[in-house]
Write an enzyme that holds these catalytic residues in place. Structure first.
Site: not given
Length: 235
Positions: A130, A143
């Site tokens: 990501s 996250y």
């Protein structure tokens, strides 16, 4: 000989897209997810489904066993986000689930697949990371932490694996329109925040599996060409 792939987080979104693209290219796919919808994905592509929680290392072992004698491609795509923004009020059960899926399951997947790849002379592995692997994202610090860990593993281990004929890389997309982000889709659209499609990310993963140099960190931005992130040297 038919190539074989194991793809995690494949009940929909990016993982399903990868499975469909690889199947269209003649690859036999084992698709893994805790959501039973993955069985429908497997039926649609003529693949094999493994339903289970990837925080259990046994699920990764079952997936590799289902692949048979070889694993040419491994896509470690499963991931979830975390609602907690402050460690002082962190729900520990939710924290352990997020770390278990985003971080531990990557290691479990490698642990299960690497012996097979070594025995058959090589393979290619891509982790779905990501933008949060490359910068701090205050909207989801847990996250972010897990994705930093994943990119660190790629950087630490890709050279070692390359010497064994195994490519290990990461794809780092920005915001993607998937079931994971469905709850915020209208909010993102109202704010004018562009999103990638899951098919765009799936295509980048397949290209990376096939052609990328070991340790490549592919970066995807909506509406922009695919790029490569190059970490600055420490010296």
């Amino acid at each position: 000989m038919t190539e074989t792939a194991v793809i995690t987080g494949a009940a929909g979104g990016i993982g399903e897209g990868v499975a469909r693209l690889l199947t269209a290219a003649g690859v036999r796919c084992v698709v893994v997810d805790r959501d039973p919808k993955v069985e429908g994905v497997a039926a649609a592509i003529g693949g094999t489904a493994v339903v289970g929680d990837l925080t259990d290392p046994e699920v990764s072992r079952k997936a590799v066993d289902a692949a048979g004698d070889r694993v040419d491609f491994l896509v470690l795509n499963a991931g979830i986000n975390c609602a907690d923004k402050d460690p002082a009020t962190l729900d520990l059960g939710r924290y352990q689930a997020v770390v278990g899926v985003n971080q531990h399951s990557v290691v479990y997947g490698l642990r299960a697949a690497l012996p097979v790849m070594r025995r058959t002379g090589g393979g290619s592995i891509v982790v779905t990371a990501s933008h949060a692997a490359l910068k701090g994202v205050p909207q989801d610090p847990i996250y972010t932490m897990t994705k930093h860990a994943v990119i660190g593993l790629v950087r630490a281990f890709s050279g070692t694996l390359a010497a064994e004929g195994i490519r290990f890389s990461a794809v780092c997309p920005g915001l993607v329109d998937t079931p994971l982000t469905a709850g915020g889709r209208e909010r993102f659209q109202a704010a004018g925040i562009p999103m990638l499609t899951s098919d765009e990310v799936a295509a980048a993963i397949v290209d990376t599996l096939r052609m990328a140099e070991p340790g490549t960190e592919v970066v995807l931005h909506p509406g922009r060409p695919v790029g490569r992130y190059v970490p600055a040297p420490l010296d």
